[in-house]
Every structure is written in structure tokens, then in C-alpha cells.
Design an enzyme around this catalytic site. Structure first.
Site, PDB file in Angstrom:
ATOM      1  N   HIS A 137       0.811  -1.220   0.000  1.00  0.00           N
ATOM      2  CA  HIS A 137       0.000   0.000   0.000  1.00  0.00           C
ATOM      3  C   HIS A 137       0.844   1.269   0.000  1.00  0.00           C
ATOM      4  O   HIS A 137       0.344   2.350  -0.303  1.00  0.00           O
ATOM      5  CB  HIS A 137      -0.983  -0.002   1.181  1.00  0.00           C
ATOM      6  CG  HIS A 137      -0.360   0.230   2.522  1.00  0.00           C
ATOM      7  ND1 HIS A 137      -0.009  -0.790   3.366  1.00  0.00           N
ATOM      8  CD2 HIS A 137      -0.031   1.372   3.173  1.00  0.00           C
ATOM      9  CE1 HIS A 137       0.497  -0.289   4.484  1.00  0.00           C
ATOM     10  NE2 HIS A 137       0.495   1.019   4.382  1.00  0.00           N
ATOM     11  N   ASP A 167       0.522  -7.646   1.457  1.00  0.00           N
ATOM     12  CA  ASP A 167       0.877  -6.243   1.645  1.00  0.00           C
ATOM     13  C   ASP A 167       2.397  -6.051   1.634  1.00  0.00           C
ATOM     14  O   ASP A 167       2.952  -5.385   2.509  1.00  0.00           O
ATOM     15  CB  ASP A 167       0.282  -5.708   2.957  1.00  0.00           C
ATOM     16  CG  ASP A 167       0.344  -4.186   3.032  1.00  0.00           C
ATOM     17  OD1 ASP A 167       0.356  -3.543   1.970  1.00  0.00           O
ATOM     18  OD2 ASP A 167       0.411  -3.647   4.160  1.00  0.00           O
ATOM     19  N   SER A 251       4.670   2.458   8.040  1.00  0.00           N
ATOM     20  CA  SER A 251       4.388   1.276   7.235  1.00  0.00           C
ATOM     21  C   SER A 251       5.580   0.927   6.356  1.00  0.00           C
ATOM     22  O   SER A 251       6.112   1.787   5.650  1.00  0.00           O
ATOM     23  CB  SER A 251       3.167   1.511   6.357  1.00  0.00           C
ATOM     24  OG  SER A 251       1.996   1.542   7.131  1.00  0.00           O
TER      25      SER A 251
END
Length: 406
Positions: A137, A167, A251
Site C-alpha cells: 500500500h 501487503d 508502514s
């Protein structure tokens, strides 16, 4: 008048006599009391009954120096070693954590601009290339990727491959400016309560290289994932839970153990008003084969069975008995809804309305459980399925094929 004077004089003599009689005993009592106090102070002091200052007086018996409560203590030279296990761990890996800048075209003139930033970890240097793992993402929708190194240097990078389900994404850049590479640990050995360190770029590059410390709050946490946004859970991502602060921008960053080795890729944070201190990371042991596939093939080579399926718990209990003819002891499994005739399942003889209850020795609860067991296997590996057909228990062995996109 004479009578009064005589009487007054007699009374005066009596009072003087009484005073004289009381004075001597009082004097003796005072002397004895004083002696008793003098001799009892050392005894009471040794028994810790008297306060220290009262026992010694204003002067210290040993040093002879005046001791006062407000006296300033002499200054001391103190040497403090700030090189702790945490700082040593950070030193081993901090330069391997980079900022990942997602650049996209926007507007009428298709001008390029930064759509967002995240974090990444340099895990390998080979020849003139360096390889970075980050989250899917973080790079989704990008037309161009730039990396911001620990010293602020910006370098271009290319996406080798990405996987939305896990992911994860792998990037490649030139190795010349890279100073440090992260070393993988064995995330299967991680235990709750173990200290961990999260490194990344929360809230953007202005906070690049931020370090937070915490513990492992839980292992093997299952987080539901809807990969195709159809409102149904397609996958349960297995993650590590930590209370180390993980904020937007973290992230793709590193979760390391006290040895400075990578145990997880920070991926998600449960961000709700009632939730605090829950950060999630993909265990490196689960990420490693995905990273390897993305680096080599540009995609994840997942095994597949070649069937359409539905969880048994989604089927009404009426059909359990009337249509599937299952024995009462069967309470969970996966119903085969369709079979690709040229797939591994089709070639092994599986048919519609078969109910798979075991996958290579593991009992199955539902579709998510089957996918979890399936994706642990390699393409070409043989497995055994246990299933029920028309109420009869059967088993079959098959060789897993490679999942084809589309």
C-alpha cells in the site's frame, strides 16, 4: 490589731517552714532525673530509639564535624555509559531503514507530485544493486518511486514486484550510496514480552529514522483481509502485535529485536479512538518467501487446487444432511462448488459437493483455514486431502499447481 499581727506572723512561719521542707526533695529529684537522662541516652541511641541527630548532638562523634540538615553535599564526578543494548541495536540497522516516496501524476497536465511517503528496509546488496522491502500500500498507484536514505540523499528506485494479499513489495536501487543492510532473525522464536524496536518515518520524512521501543504483545494474531474489496474476508493475515508506537508513515519500516535483527515489517495499526498501543507487523519468516518470489519473478508463485469453494458454516444445516449427506460428527470444512478439469483437483478426481475436512493432516475450519495451509506449501509439492462424498470418507493425493492470474 495585735491579735491579727500575731496570727499573721505565725502563719508566715508555717509557710516558710513548708517551703524549706519541699525544696530539698525537689532538688534531689532534679539531680537524679538529670543523671538518669545522661546515662540513658547512649543506651537508647544504640537501640535506635532516639533520632540520629539527638543521639550525637550537633557534632558528629566520629568526625567532629558539624552536621546540619541543609549542608550541601560535595560534588562528584559521575561517568555514565549511554551505549545500551537498545542504542547498539539501533546502530546495527537504522541506516538500512529508508523513506519510500510515492510519486504520482495528477491534474490536467499530469504533473508529478508526492502522493505519500512510507518506510522500507534494505535487506540485500548484490553487485551494483540494493533491494528494499516495503508494504504494497506504500507504493500502490505510483508512477515513480524515490528512496530517502538515512543521510537525506534521494535516489530513484524501481518496483520489482508487489503482492496485495500479503501487503508486500520489493524495490531495487543502486547499491553505491547504501551503507547498511538489515539482517533477518527467526521470527518463529519471538515470544510475548520480548523487547522490540520499531524504526521508520512516522508522519513523513521530517521525522525520518524515528525510533520507538516496546514489547511483543502477542504472536500469531489473525487480522482479516478483504483483498478484492467485495466486503468478504479473503484472507487472515498472521501478524506480530507490539505496543511500540507505529504511526502513519511507519508502514514498511523495521521491527527489530534487541540484537538489531529484523523480525517483522511494520504493516498496520489499528487506529480507533478507543484503541491505543496496538501495532502490527508481518513476521519476517512469512515475508521471506514472498520477498524472494517478488525479487526473482516479480510476483508470488502461489500453489492452487483449482476449485471453487464455500465454507461449510455458510451452508444451511438442512443441506448438510439432505444434500451433502454428512455424518453428524462433521461440523466444519470446505464445500467444493466447482472444479477446473485440468487443475490438480480435477486431475485427482475431486467433484462438486465434495466436502474437504483435512488438508495434509490439518483439520479445516473454513476457506480461510484452507488458504492458510495451502499457501504454506510450494508449487509442485504433493499433499493429501481428506473429504466426504455422499457421506463416505475418502482421501486423495495430488500435486499442487501454480496459481495463474486472471
Amino acid at each position: 490589731m495585735g491579735y491579727y499581727d500575731q496570727d499573721y506572723e505565725q502563719n508566715s512561719r508555717k509557710q516558710k517552714g513548708n517551703r524549706g521542707g519541699k525544696f530539698l526533695p525537689g532538688l534531689l529529684g532534679a539531680i537524679l532525673g538529670g543523671l538518669l537522662v545522661i546515662f540513658s541516652i547512649p543506651v537508647l541511641a544504640n537501640m535506635d530509639i532516639l533520632p540520629y541527630d539527638l543521639a550525637l548532638g550537633d557534632d558528629d562523634e566520629e568526625t567532629g564535624e558539624d552536621q546540619t540538615p541543609n549542608e550541601t553535599e560535595p560534588s562528584k564526578n559521575i561517568s555514565v555509559d549511554v551505549s545500551t543494548a537498545v542504542t547498539q541495536a539501533v546502530d546495527k540497522v537504522s541506516k538500512a531503514v529508508v523513506g519510500v516516496v510515492n510519486i504520482q501524476e495528477a491534474g490536467f497536465w499530469n504533473e508529478k507530485g508526492e502522493a505519500g511517503t512510507g518506510s522500507g528496509v534494505i535487506y540485500k546488496k548484490e553487485g551494483g544493486n540494493a533491494f528494499v522491502v516495503t508494504n504494497y500500500h506504500v507504493i500502490a498507484g505510483a508512477t515513480q518511486i524515490e528512496l530517502s536514505l538515512s543521510d537525506g540523499t534521494r535516489v530513484p528506485a524501481e518496483v520489482l514486484g508487489s503482492d496485495e494479499l500479503m501487503d508486500l513489495a520489493v524495490l531495487r536501487t543502486e547499491s553505491k550510496p547504501v551503507e547498511q543492510v538489515a539482517e533477518f532473525a527467526n521470527s518463529d522464536n519471538v515470544k510475548p514480552g520480548e523487547p522490540v524496536i520499531a524504526i521508520g518515518n512516522p508522519l513523513g520524512l521530517q521525522f525520518s529514522g524515528s525510533v520507538t521501543q516496546g514489547i511483543i504483545s502477542g504472536t500469531e494474531r489473525a487480522i482479516p483481509v478483504d483483498s478484492n474489496n467485495d466486503g468478504e474476508v479473503d484472507w487472515n493475515a498472521e501478524v506480530l502485535q507490539t505496543d511500540a508506537a507505529i504511526n502513519p508513515g511507519n508502514s514498511g519500516g523495521a521491527l527489530v529485536n534487541i540484537d538489531g535483527k529484523l523480525i517483522g515489517i511494520n504493516s498496520m495499526k489499528i487506529a480507533q479512538s478507543a484503541v491505543e498501543g496496538i501495532g502490527l507487523a508481518i513476521p519476517i519468516n512469512l515475508a521471506a518467501p514472498i520477498i524472494d518470489d517478488l525479487e526473482k519473478y516479480g510476483e508470488v508463485r502461489r500453489p492452487f487446487l483449482g476449485i471453487g469453494m464455500r465454507s461449510l458454516n455458510e451452508v444451511s444445516s438442512y443441506h448438510w444432511e439432505q444434500t451433502l449427506k454428512l455424518p453428524e460428527k462433521v461440523k466444519s470444512g470446505v464445500v467444493v462448488m466447482s472444479v477446473n478439469p485440468v487443475s490438480p483437483a480435477g486431475q485427482a478426481g475431486l467433484k462438486e459437493m465434495d466436502v474437504i475436512t483435512e488438508f495434509d493432516g490439518k483439520e479445516l475450519k473454513d476457506i480461510i483455514d484452507l488458504r492458510k495451509q495451502l499457501y504454506k506449501k510450494a508449487v509442485g509439492e504433493s499433499v493429501e486431502l481428506v473429504f466426504y462424498r455422499e457421506g463416505k470418507k475418502q482421501s486423495v493425493k495430488l500435486k499442487l499447481g501454480e496459481e495463474q492470474e486472471g
